[in-house]
Design an enzyme around this catalytic site. Structure first.
Site, PDB file in Angstrom:
ATOM      1  N   CYS A   1       0.847  -1.195   0.000  1.00 18.39           N
ATOM      2  CA  CYS A   1       0.000   0.000   0.000  1.00 18.39           C
ATOM      3  C   CYS A   1       0.880   1.241   0.000  1.00 18.39           C
ATOM      4  CB  CYS A   1      -0.928   0.014   1.214  1.00 18.39           C
ATOM      5  SG  CYS A   1      -0.057   0.212   2.785  1.00 18.39           S
TER       6      CYS A   1
ATOM      7  N   CYS B   1       3.268   1.668   2.824  1.00 16.24           N
ATOM      8  CA  CYS B   1       4.502   0.871   2.704  1.00 16.24           C
ATOM      9  C   CYS B   1       5.553   1.634   1.902  1.00 16.24           C
ATOM     10  CB  CYS B   1       4.211  -0.462   2.013  1.00 16.24           C
ATOM     11  SG  CYS B   1       2.978  -1.496   2.814  1.00 16.24           S
TER      12      CYS B   1
ATOM     13  N   ASP C   1       6.881  26.770 -32.130  1.00 16.72           N
ATOM     14  CA  ASP C   1       7.970  27.259 -32.970  1.00 16.72           C
ATOM     15  C   ASP C   1       7.568  27.027 -34.427  1.00 16.72           C
ATOM     16  OD1 ASP C   1      10.696  27.994 -33.770  1.00 16.72           O
ATOM     17  OD2 ASP C   1      10.876  25.869 -34.252  1.00 16.72           O
TER      18      ASP C   1
ATOM     19  N   ASP D   1      11.784  22.171 -32.014  1.00 18.87           N
ATOM     20  CA  ASP D   1      12.670  21.072 -32.413  1.00 18.87           C
ATOM     21  C   ASP D   1      14.131  21.467 -32.525  1.00 18.87           C
ATOM     22  OD1 ASP D   1      12.587  22.649 -34.758  1.00 18.87           O
ATOM     23  OD2 ASP D   1      12.961  20.880 -35.997  1.00 18.87           O
TER      24      ASP D   1
ATOM     25  N   ASP E   1      15.499  26.449 -29.583  1.00 19.00           N
ATOM     26  CA  ASP E   1      14.257  26.305 -28.823  1.00 19.00           C
ATOM     27  C   ASP E   1      14.506  25.771 -27.413  1.00 19.00           C
ATOM     28  OD1 ASP E   1      12.708  27.051 -31.052  1.00 19.00           O
ATOM     29  OD2 ASP E   1      12.757  25.006 -31.827  1.00 19.00           O
TER      30      ASP E   1
END
Length: 751
Positions: A18, A21, A443, A639, A643
């Protein structure tokens, strides 16, 4: 601590059942000297730890985990062939398969014992009356002992371990509840007459103990089986890798195991085979199915010079490629690591569940004690038995399993499904942030557009393009390559140019097959005395569309126009429309000129006032910060190297997989294809995941809020139902399974 000197390790942890734990293990690791951060995931049964190697090591961390009462093993190092990942998965699969087998056997024993006990113990059933008195007395105890001592033993040992470490968890609730019922039943069996003489009605709860343990084991069994389904995405990825490759050596093909491949080897790939590693095609052409990488079903044409990625499927041609990356360095291995990291991460909303779980068990124990006292003082006779049953029912129904499973199950399934669709989400935190987005910054170059200039228009008589390309072949201008490529694509031999001259800022000139050729802007034509007035209107029209018009003069005459542009990706307009349907504001951000940016925005459906043009990398970063200062939750999709700062600053950076490694490292989400439609798909996935997480937490919380008072008997004075411990165990198991099942719905996400 010097972050540059930190190391990371992932340690398998066993015995966690759980959130309490995993929280206890995590707190122990975080208190360990030298540990920078720790993340313990209940669903993956792993602890991911960042630590200072000078202060501690993996072996010491394993001992720390073991000291909390849970099992831990040293992580398996990943070899050069990436086998460590697969070995870890195999180990995990074996452990889960063994866990399922053990739980199945334990449940079978418990269910068998329960079925036998029911006719013996339940009122109105006279089977037990036919047995000898000694059998009636001792048989229920003998049937219950194996269930308590073997099938349910781990509940008691783990509860004791938690007690020794001054904490409590789900096992504590089960152990206290069933243990109290069992011990009272044993006392009744041994000293029934004395209890009756003391005024206490003797009663046994053997069947309740057996069914409680059995139903909890059933819930654990269903959870264990569901956990196995959540890691299927990684297994699918690993299974794509071929086991052998045909290497071209000494003029012949030699079949070698994948582990034997080295950079520089040339590998032959036939139709229907998978590519063995990452590399570059050196001979042959084909179409390669890269859907495992991009999620895009259409094959991609490959020819010499093109890159191929390991585990992609060759379709209809044979080719030879030179190996550049193998094993742990391949794109496939990187994807597997990203998915593993994401599935093992914790969403910030998990902290809410953890905080609730941390105080939940002590509160429940207090409620159980109060329930016992109230029933004992004010309940009907026999008061002690009613009080005991009510307290046990509260302890059983309150097990916080569902709350602990609510977040990690959804994160695991969502990130796994995303990987199958070519969307890599780097963890639960990114998943949660992406679910709250309200603005997406795109972009332009390489994201909305293809990212490379091409010739889009030729307004001239046939034969002008080869002449212009012959001159441009000698130029270093970025647009020159586009003109040369367009001419080469048309086929035929390209003439040679002589007398080449570059006119800075205006264009180039040269002699081709005895003809004086000029390629450039209007200023070049004017400087050479060429009248280009007849082409001016067409040039203005092309420029308004975001294209760069280039005049071509031949022997002192304006022969025509070439238009060069970075073409918009065919799916960009569809992607922008999808983002708008999601209720997101869309901004176009570019370092290109404003006229070109406005033309692109118009074609894809972005409002002119949402265009920010002519900005350098620091300008892109500043725009993202400006939007955040307005209180917006910002995603940045890009990309390129320029950027990366904006991707890192954004609340969610979305890196296009066709871009640079730096951009991909900076992004919280990576799209494994260059298709902009992946952006709305990724955002829709994160929203779906957060919706499932909220549903899970809501129902887990409501279950406990409603279930505990009912179990305590709050409705009994008003004629309402009074739950038995066995009914509480069934409800608890059902709640956990419902949370896991709800999370598994994300496997069907399409976007």
């Amino acid at each position: 601590m010097n972050a540059n000197m930190s190391a990371n390790t992932t340690i398998p942890v066993s015995g966690m059942t759980c959130a309490a734990c995993s929280g206890r293990v995590q707190r122990a690791l975080e208190r360990t000297p030298g540990v920078e951060s720790a993340n313990v995931n209940l669903m993956t049964s792993e602890a991911t730890v960042a630590f200072d190697p000078a202060a501690t090591d993996a072996a010491a961390l394993v001992e720390t985990i073991r000291s909390t009462g849970y099992g831990a093993e040293l992580p398996v190092p990943e070899g050069e062939d990436g086998g460590g990942v697969e070995a870890a998965l195999d180990r995990q699969d074996r452990e889960r398969a063994e866990e399922v087998r053990v739980l199945r056997r334990k449940f079978a024993v418990s269910a068998a014992a329960g079925l036998i006990l029911m006719p013996l113990m339940m009122p109105g059933m006279h089977v037990g009356a036919t047995l000898p008195a000694a059998a009636q007395r001792w048989l229920p105890l003998l049937l219950t002992l194996p269930v308590v001592a073997w099938a349910g033993r781990h509940f008691y040992t783990r509860a004791w371990a938690a007690f020794r470490h001054h904490s409590a968890d789900m096992n504590t609730l089960i152990a206290v509840g069933t243990g109290a019922a069992f011990l009272f039943s044993v006392a009744t069996t041994l000293f029934g007459e004395r209890m009756r003489a003391a005024g206490l009605e003797p009663h046994v709860y053997y069947e309740a103990v057996v069914w409680i343990i059995g139903l909890i084991l059933l819930g654990n069994l269903l959870e264990a089986r569901a956990k196995g389904q959540t890691s299927g995405a990684i297994r699918k990825l690993i299974g794509l890798r071929p086991t052998t490759a045909r290497v071209w050596r000494g003029g012949a093909e030699v079949e070698v195991p994948i582990a034997g491949l080295r950079p520089g080897d040339e590998v032959v790939v036939r139709p229907g085979e998978r590519v063995a590693a990452d590399g570059t095609v050196v001979d042959g052409t084909s179409s390669v199915d890269e859907s495992m990488l991009t999620g895009e079903p259409l094959p991609v044409a490959k020819r010499p010079g093109d890159r191929v990625v390991g585990a992609t499927l060759n379709r209809n041609g044979a080719f030879r490629f030179r190996v550049e990356r193998t094993g742990a360095d391949t794109v496939l291995a990187q994807i597997v690591r990203l998915v593993q990291s994401a599935q093992g991460s914790r969403a910030p909303i998990q902290r809410l569940a953890d905080r609730i779980s941390a105080v939940f068990v002590p509160v429940v124990l207090s409620i159980a004690v109060a329930t016992f006292v109230v029933w004992f003082d004010f309940g009907p006779q026999p008061a002690f038995l009613h009080a005991l049953a009510a307290a046990v029912t509260v302890l059983i129904i309150a097990c916080p399993c569902a709350m602990g499973l609510a977040v990690p199950t959804a994160v695991m399934v969502a990130t796994g499904r995303g990987a199958e669709l070519g969307v890599l989400v780097k963890g639960g935190e990114a998943l949660e942030r992406a679910g709250r987005l309200d603005v997406v910054v795109l972009d332009k170059t390489g994201t909305v557009t293809e990212g490379r200039p091409v010739v889009t228009d030729v307004l001239a008589a046939d034969g002008i393009l080869p002449l212009a390309a012959a001159v441009e072949r000698l130029s270093e201008h970025p647009l020159a390559e586009a003109i040369v490529e367009a001419a080469e694509a048309g086929g035929g031999a390209m003439p040679r140019a002589t007398g080449f001259e570059s006119h800075t800022g205006r264009g180039v000139t040269g002699v081709v097959e005895g003809r004086r050729v000029a390629v450039g802007n209007r200023a070049l034509m004017t400087g050479l005395g060429i009248d280009a007035a007849a082409l001016a209107a067409d040039a203005e029209r092309l420029a308004a569309d975001g294209k760069t018009p280039m005049y071509v003069g031949v022997d002192g005459t304006a022969a025509g126009l070439l238009a060069v542009a970075d073409p918009i990706k065919p799916t960009s307009a569809e992607a922008v429309a999808a983002l708008h349907r999601l209720g997101l504001d869309v901004v176009l951000l570019t370092g290109d000129g404003r006229a070109t940016a406005l033309a692109v925005a118009r074609q894809v459906g972005i409002a002119p006032e949402r265009v920010v043009a002519e900005v350098l990398p620091e300008g892109k970063l500043a725009e993202v910060r400006r939007l955040q200062a307005e209180g917006r939750v910002v995603a940045m999709a890009g990309d390129g190297l320029n950027d990366a700062p904006a991707l890192a600053q954004a609340d969610v950076g979305i890196a296009m997989g066709t871009g640079t490694d730096v951009a991909m490292e900076s992004g919280a989400i990576t799209l494994m294809r260059g298709d902009l439609r992946g952006v709305p798909q990724a955002i829709a996935l994160t929203r779906a995941a957060m919706r499932v997480i909220r549903q899970n937490l809501f129902w887990a919380f409501v279950y406990n809020v409603v279930g505990i008072p009912v179990a305590a008997g709050i409705l009994y004075p008003f004629g309402g139902p009074l739950l038995t411990p066995a009914m509480a165990a069934a409800a608890m198991a059902l709640s956990s399974v419902s949370v896991v099942t709800n999370s598994l719905r994300l496997r069907k996400f399409r976007g």
